[in-house]
Design an enzyme around this catalytic site. Structure first.
Site, short mmCIF file in Angstrom:
data_model
loop_
_atom_site.label_atom_id
_atom_site.label_comp_id
_atom_site.label_asym_id
_atom_site.label_seq_id
_atom_site.Cartn_x
_atom_site.Cartn_y
_atom_site.Cartn_z
N LEU A 117 36.30 57.17 33.40
CA LEU A 117 36.72 58.40 32.86
C LEU A 117 35.78 59.31 32.51
CD1 LEU A 117 39.62 59.61 32.30
CD2 LEU A 117 39.15 59.13 29.87
N ASP A 140 35.07 48.20 43.79
CA ASP A 140 34.04 48.82 42.99
C ASP A 140 34.27 49.72 41.98
OD1 ASP A 140 32.06 47.76 44.55
OD2 ASP A 140 32.02 49.62 45.90
N ASN A 194 29.95 39.43 49.57
CA ASN A 194 30.41 40.75 49.91
C ASN A 194 30.46 41.42 48.53
OD1 ASN A 194 32.71 39.46 49.60
ND2 ASN A 194 33.82 40.55 51.01
N GLY A 243 35.29 48.65 39.00
CA GLY A 243 34.43 48.53 37.66
C GLY A 243 35.16 47.00 37.07
N LYS A 244 35.67 46.27 38.04
CA LYS A 244 36.56 44.95 37.54
C LYS A 244 35.62 43.83 36.88
CE LYS A 244 36.95 44.19 42.09
NZ LYS A 244 36.35 45.37 42.80
N ARG A 250 40.18 26.11 61.73
CA ARG A 250 39.89 24.72 61.48
C ARG A 250 38.77 24.15 61.69
NH1 ARG A 250 45.76 23.88 63.30
NH2 ARG A 250 44.85 25.00 64.87
N GLY A 268 30.32 43.01 44.50
CA GLY A 268 28.87 43.15 43.61
C GLY A 268 29.65 43.60 42.22
N HIS A 269 29.54 42.81 41.34
CA HIS A 269 30.16 43.11 39.96
C HIS A 269 29.27 43.23 38.86
CE1 HIS A 269 34.07 40.93 41.36
NE2 HIS A 269 33.76 42.09 42.41
N THR A 326 26.11 45.84 46.26
CA THR A 326 25.62 44.73 46.91
C THR A 326 24.75 45.13 48.16
OG1 THR A 326 27.69 43.49 46.83
CG2 THR A 326 26.36 42.96 48.93
N THR A 330 35.10 54.23 29.50
CA THR A 330 34.17 55.42 29.42
C THR A 330 32.73 55.12 29.39
OG1 THR A 330 33.96 55.19 27.04
CG2 THR A 330 36.17 56.29 27.75
N GLY A 331 32.33 54.16 29.94
CA GLY A 331 30.81 53.85 30.30
C GLY A 331 30.63 52.53 30.81
N GLN A 351 36.69 43.04 45.90
CA GLN A 351 37.05 44.10 46.76
C GLN A 351 38.30 44.85 45.74
OE1 GLN A 351 36.82 40.79 48.90
NE2 GLN A 351 34.69 41.68 48.25
P1 GDP Z 1 33.31 46.12 40.73
O1 GDP Z 1 32.89 45.77 41.94
O2 GDP Z 1 34.49 46.51 40.59
O3 GDP Z 1 33.01 45.24 39.72
O4 GDP Z 1 32.35 47.37 40.42
P2 GDP Z 1 30.77 47.59 40.47
O5 GDP Z 1 30.10 47.14 39.77
O6 GDP Z 1 30.47 47.47 42.14
O7 GDP Z 1 30.77 49.48 40.55
C1 GDP Z 1 31.00 49.97 39.21
C2 GDP Z 1 30.07 50.82 38.86
O8 GDP Z 1 30.55 51.43 37.66
C3 GDP Z 1 28.72 49.69 38.20
O9 GDP Z 1 27.61 50.56 38.24
C4 GDP Z 1 29.36 49.89 36.69
O10 GDP Z 1 28.13 49.70 35.82
C5 GDP Z 1 29.89 51.05 36.32
N1 GDP Z 1 30.75 51.23 35.64
C6 GDP Z 1 31.73 50.63 35.08
N2 GDP Z 1 32.70 51.11 34.27
C7 GDP Z 1 32.18 52.30 34.19
C8 GDP Z 1 32.59 53.62 33.41
O11 GDP Z 1 33.66 53.35 32.54
N3 GDP Z 1 31.75 54.56 33.21
C9 GDP Z 1 30.65 54.50 34.06
N4 GDP Z 1 29.96 55.73 33.87
N5 GDP Z 1 30.14 53.81 34.68
C10 GDP Z 1 31.06 52.57 34.66
P1 IMO Z 2 33.76 44.66 44.93
O1 IMO Z 2 34.29 43.03 44.77
C1 IMO Z 2 33.55 47.74 47.89
C2 IMO Z 2 34.16 46.33 52.27
C3 IMO Z 2 33.04 46.72 53.09
C4 IMO Z 2 33.76 47.07 54.52
C5 IMO Z 2 34.71 46.07 54.35
C6 IMO Z 2 34.79 44.80 55.10
O2 IMO Z 2 32.50 44.79 44.68
O3 IMO Z 2 34.53 45.59 44.77
P2 IMO Z 2 33.36 42.70 54.65
O4 IMO Z 2 31.88 42.63 54.42
O5 IMO Z 2 34.03 42.12 53.48
O6 IMO Z 2 33.56 42.17 55.81
O7 IMO Z 2 33.19 44.36 54.90
O8 IMO Z 2 35.06 45.93 52.96
N1 IMO Z 2 33.74 45.66 51.05
C7 IMO Z 2 33.63 46.37 49.82
N2 IMO Z 2 33.82 47.42 49.16
N3 IMO Z 2 33.19 46.67 47.15
C8 IMO Z 2 33.41 45.13 47.69
O9 IMO Z 2 33.57 44.49 46.71
C9 IMO Z 2 33.47 45.18 48.80
N4 IMO Z 2 33.49 44.05 49.87
C10 IMO Z 2 33.76 44.43 51.09
O10 IMO Z 2 32.28 48.11 52.65
O11 IMO Z 2 34.21 48.34 54.19
MG MG Z 3 31.37 46.35 43.31
#
Ligand code: GDP
Ligand code: IMO
Ligand code: MG
Length: 430
Positions: free
Chosen positions: A333, A14, A39, A16-17, A144, A41-42, A301, A415-416, A225
């Protein structure tokens, strides 16, 4: 010019990938998910419209991008179809530009059921999985006995394999976990229906990607992840079941290491973790409440509240080494904008022996307490700033401190949540 870049998380996910993959994809031809499953959530935000992707690569909002879900991913076909339909509702059409590896293993309903049942039984010792069947699906791959995407093309083989694996899971679900058994015929019918929607997308994605490399196309490999959730290098057993560090790209796609030109580590300006497991810089105070609210730290997610803490320089340095990172992208940031003081962990102290460490084994963080360096906050808005020179002095110093601890430069700053709330210090493709 660099052609093939990897974007992966340096923390516990999470970071912000998704946003960064979306931002950089305007210049790429391919975007590739290479491990994990739904698993992930981007989140992508473009002109205030939010889209959350779980399986489909985050580059596909750009119509020039071909999406690839390669062999290292575990795929729930039902969730994939839902995501394709969600994108169509948002006027993004991927059916002719999304390819799925024939060699990827499927996640099926019994994987999800057993993931949830096991977690329930573990009680307070649960891993805190996303309940998406990820662990059981990867277990089948290693043992397998997986049903793979390519098996969907042959109804007879599919039916035989499915019958065996449903028996295998029903035995456990019924006798150990006291759950309802699955009906093989129902799963087969549902699979055959879903298959019709994706059948033309099934390809040998290793061949597609290596041809793309031969033709000098630009490729973004999108990690899911984060490095500290890696099955080998993370905080085991509180990890996911795949390699979220750099090796996952190579085994998960069939693209060799010499073809990776640049590896960008996405790092949140503070830390979060969702699920259980060690988290040395975790906060349980008003700063946690602030980061949670300002950063909207709820899982993309599962909707679970993410645990929050200060940036952990020791963990970051570990990720730089594990992944041979070229540079960092610091995200969120702006979330720190209103803090008077910002801390960063620069070492750990063992609470029993009082010994100080600047590098540790991440599968044994017990008794490690963070030692912090404190920085003044900048108390100014950073969203909307387009050049690093225009950031407040204290924010620039914080970035410099991160570069010093990581030992590599920061090439991007977010920054957002919006695509354009992005500062490019040095463009990854240049
Ligand atoms: P990911 O799994 O790495 O793609 O990240 P997630 O989408 O799960 O979580 C990142 C959260 O931060 C999302 O709600 C994005 O919309 C938000 N986000 C990403 N970059 C920024 C940032 O620079 N500033 C703020 N405030 N939110 C951000
Ligand atoms: P993104 O791609 C944050 C965490 C789960 C748990 C552990 C194992 O959005 O960054 P799993 O369901 O994979 O067997 O759970 O990994 N986890 C994540 N935490 N972001 C994710 O993906 C995650 N995918 C799995 O919360 O701790
Ligand atoms: Mg995520």
């Amino acid at each position: 010019m660099k052609k093939n870049i990897v974007i992966l998380g340096t923390q516990w996910g999470d970071e912000g990938k998704g946003k960064i993959v979306d931002y950089l994809s305007s210049k790429s031809s391919y975007a590739v998910r290479y491990h994990g499953g739904h698993n992930a959530g981007h989140t992508l935000v473009v002109n205030k419209k939010k889209i959350i992707l779980h399986l489909i690569p985050s580059g596909v909002l750009h119509s020039n991008v071909i999406g690839i879900i390669s062999n290292g991913v575990v795929i729930s076909i039902f969730d994939l179809v839902k995501e394709i339909k969600m994108l169509e509702k948002n006027h993004v059409f991927v059916s002719k530009r999304l390819f799925i590896s024939h060699a990827a293993s499927l996640i099926l309903p019994f994987h999800i059921a057993i993931d949830i049942a096991r977690e329930k039984r573990l009680g307070v010792n649960a891993i805190g999985t996303t309940g998406r069947g990820i662990g059981p699906a990867y277990e089948d791959k290693i043992a397998r006995r997986s049903i793979r995407v390519g098996d969907l093309k042959n109804e007879k083989t599919l039916s035989i394999k499915l019958s065996k694996i449903v028996d295998y899971y029903n035995d456990q679900l019924v006798s150990i976990y006291k759950c309802q058994p699955f009906d093989c015929k129902v799963i087969l019918k549902d699979l055959l229906e879903a298959k019709n929607i994706i059948i033309d997308m099934i390809q040998d994605t290793t061949v597609i990607l290596n041809n793309a490399i031969k033709n000098k196309k630009i490729i973004i490999f999108e990690g899911a992840q984060g490095s500290l959730l890696d099955i080998d290098h993370g905080t085991y057993p509180y990890v996911t079941s795949s390699n979220s560090t750099i090796g996952g790209v190579i085994t998960g796609t069939g693209v060799g290491p010499k073809n990776l030109d640049y590896i960008l580590g996405v790092t949140k300006a503070y830390s979060t973790r969702v699920g259980n497991g060690p988290f040395p810089t975790e906060l349980h105070n008003d700063i946690d409440a602030y980061l949670s609210k300002k950063g909207n730290e709820f899982g993309s997610t599962t909707g679970r509240k993410r645990r929050t803490g200060w940036l952990d320089g020791i963990a970051l340095h570990h990720s730089v080494q594990l992944n041979s990172l070229s540079a960092l992208c610091i995200t969120k940031l702006d979330v720190l904008d209103n803090l008077e003081e910002i801390k960063i962990c620069i070492a750990y102290r063992n609470v029993n022996t009082l010994e100080i460490y600047t590098s540790v084994s991440f599968d044994n963080l017990e008794n490690m307490q963070p030692i912090y360096e404190t920085h003044p906050g900048w108390m100014k808005k950073t969203s909307g700033i387009k050049k690093i020179e225009d950031l407040p002095h204290a924010a620039k110093n914080y970035i410099k401190c991160i570069e010093k601890i990581a030992g590599i430069p920061v090439h991007m700053i977010s920054t957002g949540p919006e695509r354009n709330d992005t500062i490019v210090v040095k463009h990854p493709f240049l």
